[in-house]
Design an enzyme around this catalytic site. Structure first.
Site, short mmCIF file in Angstrom:
data_model
loop_
_atom_site.label_atom_id
_atom_site.label_comp_id
_atom_site.label_asym_id
_atom_site.label_seq_id
_atom_site.Cartn_x
_atom_site.Cartn_y
_atom_site.Cartn_z
N LYS B 256 0.84 -1.19 0.00
CA LYS B 256 0.00 0.00 0.00
C LYS B 256 0.87 1.25 0.00
O LYS B 256 1.93 1.29 0.64
CB LYS B 256 -0.90 0.03 1.25
N GLN B 316 -1.86 -11.66 10.48
CA GLN B 316 -1.93 -11.69 9.02
C GLN B 316 -0.53 -11.62 8.36
O GLN B 316 0.43 -11.20 8.98
CB GLN B 316 -2.79 -10.54 8.49
N ASP B 351 -3.01 -6.50 0.23
CA ASP B 351 -1.65 -6.63 0.77
C ASP B 351 -1.57 -7.63 1.92
O ASP B 351 -0.52 -7.80 2.51
CB ASP B 351 -1.09 -5.26 1.19
N ASP B 388 -3.74 -7.69 17.27
CA ASP B 388 -4.49 -7.04 16.20
C ASP B 388 -5.71 -7.89 15.81
O ASP B 388 -5.55 -9.08 15.51
CB ASP B 388 -3.55 -6.88 15.00
N ASN B 389 -6.88 -7.28 15.82
CA ASN B 389 -8.10 -7.95 15.34
C ASN B 389 -8.29 -9.39 15.84
O ASN B 389 -8.53 -10.31 15.05
CB ASN B 389 -8.07 -8.01 13.80
N GLU B 417 -7.27 -5.96 20.59
CA GLU B 417 -7.70 -4.85 19.73
C GLU B 417 -8.91 -5.31 18.92
O GLU B 417 -8.82 -5.58 17.74
CB GLU B 417 -6.58 -4.38 18.80
N LYS B 529 0.63 4.95 9.02
CA LYS B 529 0.54 3.56 8.61
C LYS B 529 1.15 3.34 7.24
O LYS B 529 1.55 2.23 6.89
CB LYS B 529 -0.93 3.09 8.58
N TYR B 530 1.18 4.42 6.42
CA TYR B 530 1.63 4.25 5.03
C TYR B 530 2.82 5.13 4.67
O TYR B 530 3.27 5.10 3.55
CB TYR B 530 0.46 4.53 4.07
#
EC number: 2.4.99.16
Lengths: 657, 657
Positions: B256, B316, B351, B388-389, B417, B529-530
């Site tokens: 990304k 992930q 991604d 995360d998640n 989270e 983040k990017y």
């Protein structure tokens, strides 16, 4: 790795299951054909669609699946009914719905114009797996065959639209519902017990009398035949259960006299609760009442009149009970060789001794003998037992005994006569009692009736405890009735008969008997517990007509057969209690108003629950006044009513649109 | 007879036990030395006096008994504390207190002038049985000896008063408490699990930053050494946990670009959440951040500054993650040989690919590898993981993994989270997460804050779920802050720091950063983040002083270390939230008022909780204004306060008498 494998098998979460009494330790109760709605939080990780089923066992079905329906906020619900009395259990299974997820995702992609060629190949695999799963085989081999046919059909198609159409056909959806692979099938670990009763456990009108007072002459001991003569009279009032205090031989030692005096005079009959004499114990009949043949005739004749007999199960013994000599190890002996009397120090109850449930020889022989007493009377045709003071006997005994009796006949009903602390009363209901005496007798004000009834009908105890609203008992001559006059008796009858599923009347109530032994105390003067009485059962001022009306409406209106459907409505007068009961389909919709003031006229405005019919505040409903047999309409939500307590202290309406 | 014997052993009822999560399926949570009060309904049949004890296991003690104290209405309570982190369990025993019943009954009889000769012989038997019981032997052989001496003494006495006096002596009572026979000893059948955490699980102030943005130059990738340089700065604000998003190699495929564009330009760094490249996976460090040696130095230096490092555990993978080639059986492959991307149809996240926890080779090897990643970083000194998640991964995985890690180190803390549906968030807390993200970020109004905080602090979830009130995150730039200006940032900081035990700030918040990518949406513009960002950390308008003050008060006031002690008080203005926290001994009594309106002045009257000090409505308390360092008194229950939000939108007081 055992723990990991076990854990992994529960991917779909099933929690917050209701109803569930103490984690499944005790049974949820229902009557035959009464709906049981089970709700639970069911969810999984991620976004996959899930499905769940309620699985029930018992009666004639094993493993019947009822699909859960999504309610909202991860909560699901399913409703079942059980047709015959007995033990049942339910559990829950849930799984990830592979086809449902595929169908939903694929539709979204197709709607968004995304190519779904790959999705169709995945769909084919889902079909194939279902055809090979064998899940359908037990239910329906035809379904598997039909699925294989679908796969074959699919393979011959080329066009995307035609291929996709295979999955939107009702038959495919139905076949996959029945045979589709249930991914990550998870099981709720508890088999929740449900006890199903015959209707009389939750809906009954009791009439209590002392057989020995039925001769019509206080000088002559009444007999079962005297009771038979009274049956038409009792049935005329519409009762369906006829209950007797103990009918066993009465002890002579320390016999109580008239008005509970410590010594009986010659010829006084004693309290029927001092059970046992040289004439026998709990499996015998007091000779003056009649023989077993007379008793059997009474059972039969009562049934002919629509009346079921209920007996008293009172475990205490008179000092003359045969057990005392035969079973020394069933009693608690003191160092001087005497048995502990029932006592509440420094008070003593000298005409009664209690067995010791944990005495040296008590387990199992005493427990077995007590069970056998119930089975003995069951064998004589008695299927309802009112149990005296169960809270002073061990809870484990009741749990064991009731289960044993139910194994013989699941239709036996036990009523717990426990007037004690709320948690003990609830525990008795949990361990198996079908009915429970209640605090109703002492709830007279609007706020306390509302609060108590809300607890009984809406809180967890509604799942296992069924109160029986007695308006009086031989021990409870309620203070309210000492000053209320006849209107007060009509008020209490109307409340009991329409609020509760089970209610009861101790004879004399219909005659507005209220004379206390001591002013301001609940003991009756000249109580039948200690002497033989005679009454003119149709003397002036009786309320037999009210009881007959109330019992007739209870029979004719399905809404009144339920207890938990009670709803309170608004009447702007703190002296008027106003509530309703209705069936789910509204075909029986009853409103009841009772003034709680037996002395002064009361009235005021009230809300007609138009919203329950989906009507606006200016809507109109048809009203039948079921007491006066009149019909009219109410237009608009706010209406007015007025009570002259001496004329009629209650109103009962049937609503319809 | 097995059932009868089992049932009979439970004569004393123990039910309604709290806290109890899903019948004991999950642990109740406490911090070290935090009180755990267990309550239960405990009762038996009849009138005998009963006694009960809480029995705890774990840590250094096995079978420690804490006596239950009667509360009322058959409810009993006992309080314990656990000194060190780890697994504990509690259960309950209860019994009929033979001596207590005897003593009570005998006293009543004696007071009523009844002869108690027989009772004294029974008392002697109770003493003898205790001396022979052996129950005291494990605890104290001396007690048994002393009991035998009592029996001997008793036998030599003649006079009733002297004999009776033996039983009223404190020593007799104490000896019988310790060694007396416990009649009908009953056991609650569940061993209720309790998990005890170190304090940081329930009380912590987090500061989140992107290490790569710490160079001070958007063109230069930040390193661990750059973070080390910033430690004094962060510590000055008083935080105690320093948390990094993933620090692993970032994938190149489908990387990304700036502002979440689908394709990255050459040189753009990509999202750190696209984990894994040819440079390694979850056990590797992104090379531009530094080496493992650099990381170790950072851990040590952070600790020197009172900061504990927290890492992100994001399962992930980027399409370049080494696992994809090494472990095909850990992924869900489609018919065309591709892996399913993370998607929420028709949206795709190209991604990232997710592992398949139930893939053909996943159990146990994937689960074990994921656990080993956590153990790997634990070995590097990291004891806090923000996950995360977690709600998109199976609950059984978390339950297993967290238990495995805790077996190695009970001090490891996991923060979930999960911004998802309430029941999923609660389930994650049940299966083991020590902390949970919350809805706080979206609760801005008085009624919704009160409602949400009441749920979190007073309902069952308070026994197992500890929210972490983040005021913002890299994904959540709250709408409230888009228009609130600097007062809004101070409002949210004050709320988070004083309402919750755990709270957190994502860097930039202290600079009042709020620029959204799209108006009315929560994504930050130019999100870190990017891309790599650089900030002047002390630029004008910062709220570093507020954060420092709030964190200082959190450390100095014990009342603020608790979460469940929150009480809301009355402030007659719907724009002002007013609440208090206090220690049980009132030595730390804090009141907080926060205007929720960042734009207009607000004020009004409020109630001083004088009643908490037992003071009358006209009482006087001493007040320390902890923000302005002033002291004064409040006389009378109703006082007034006023907020100019641009000046100071909150007030914090310390009360004393």
């Amino acid at each position: 790795m055992a723990l990991l494998k076990d854990l992994a098998a529960s991917r779909v979460v099933i929690e917050g299951v209701e109803p569930l009494i103490d984690g499944g330790r005790f049974a949820v109760k229902r009557m035959e054909n009464e709906p049981l709605t089970v709700t639970a939080d069911i969810f999984s990780d991620g976004h996959e669609i899930i499905a769940a089923a309620l699985v029930t066992h018992g009666g004639e079905v094993e493993g019947l699946e009822t699909p859960f329906v999504f309610i909202g906020n991860d909560r699901w619900g399913a409703t079942v009914r059980f047709a015959t009395p007995g033990p049942y259990r339910y559990s829950i299974i849930a799984w990830r719905d592979v086809f449902g997820t595929w169908a939903s995702d694929t539709k979204k992609k197709r709607d968004a114009g995304v190519d779904i060629a790959l999705e169709l190949r995945e769909g084919e695999a889902i079909l194939e797996q279902a055809a090979e799963s064998g899940r359908g085989s037990r239910e329906d081999a035809k379904a598997l065959k039909a699925l294989r046919a679908r796969v074959e059909k699919f393979r011959k198609l080329k066009d995307e639209a035609a291929l996709y159409a295979v999955f939107t056909e009702a038959e495919t959806i139905e076949l996959l519902r029945r045979c589709g692979v249930r991914a990550n099938l998870s099981r709720y670990p508890v088999q929740v017990p449900v006890w199903v009763d015959r209707e009389a456990a939750g809906f009954s009108a009791w009439y209590e009398l002392m057989p020995r007072s039925q001769s019509g002459d206080p000088k002559r001991h009444g007999t079962f035949d005297d009771v038979i003569a009274r049956l038409p009279d009792i049935r005329e009032m519409g009762f369906d259960v006829l209950y007797f205090p103990p009918i066993h031989p009465i002890g002579k030692s320390n016999r109580k006299g008239k008005n509970n005096s410590v010594t009986a005079k010659e010829g006084e009959p004693g309290s029927p609760y001092a059970i046992g004499s040289h004439e026998g114990g709990h499996k015998d009949i007091h000779p003056e009442l009649g023989s077993f043949a007379d008793f059997q005739r009474l059972v039969t004749r009562a049934a002919d009149h629509g009346l079921e007999l209920a007996l008293d199960f009172a475990i205490q013994c008179s000092p003359d009970h045969p057990w005392i000599k035969q079973h020394k190890g069933w009693f608690d002996w003191r160092p001087d060789g005497s048995i502990k009397y029932a006592e509440n120090p420094p008070k003593k109850y000298q005409d009664i001794v209690n067995v010791d449930f944990y005495g040296p020889d008590a387990i199992p022989s005493l427990w077995v003998e007590l069970r056998d007493i119930v089975l003995f009377w069951l064998d004589k045709g008695v299927r309802i037992f009112r149990v005296d003071n169960p809270h002073t006997k061990p809870f484990p005994f009741w749990e064991w005994m009731i289960a044993e009796v139910r194994a013989v006949d699941p239709g036996v009903i036990f009523l717990a006569e426990a007037f004690t602390r709320p948690k003990l009363m609830k525990r008795l209901a949990k361990v198996g009692y079908n009915q429970s005496y209640s605090y109703f007798t002492w709830r007279n004000l609007k706020w306390e009736l509302r609060e108590y009834l809300t607890e009984l009908t809406k809180e967890e105890c509604a799942e296992y405890m069924r109160p029986n609203f007695f308006v009086n008992t031989p021990d409870i001559n309620p203070l309210f009735l000492h000053t209320s006059g006849r209107p007060g008796f009509r008020i209490r009858a109307a409340l009991a008969a329409t609020l509760a599923g089970n209610y009861g009347v101790y004879s004399g109530f219909e005659l507005c008997e209220y004379e206390p032994l001591v002013t301001g105390k609940e003991e009756y003067k000249d109580s039948e517990k200690y002497e033989i009485r005679a009454f003119d059962w149709k003397r002036e001022g009786h309320i037999r007509d009210d009881l007959a009306l109330l019992n007739r409406l209870r029979q004719s209106e399905p809404a009144l057969r339920d207890f938990r459907n009670l709803e309170f409505y608004q009447f702007w007068n703190d002296n008027v209690l106003y509530y309703g009961k209705r069936t789910a389909d509204l075909s029986s919709f009853i409103l009841v108003m009772v003034t709680l003031d037996p002395h002064q006229p009361q009235g005021g405005h009230f809300e007609v629950p138009l919203w329950e019919f989906g009507l606006p505040d200016n809507g109109t409903v048809k009203v039948e006044d079921l007491v006066n047999d009149r019909q009219f309409v109410w237009s608009g939500k706010v209406q007015h009513w007025w009570f002259e307590p001496a004329e009629l202290p209650y109103a009962i309406f049937r609503l319809s649109v």
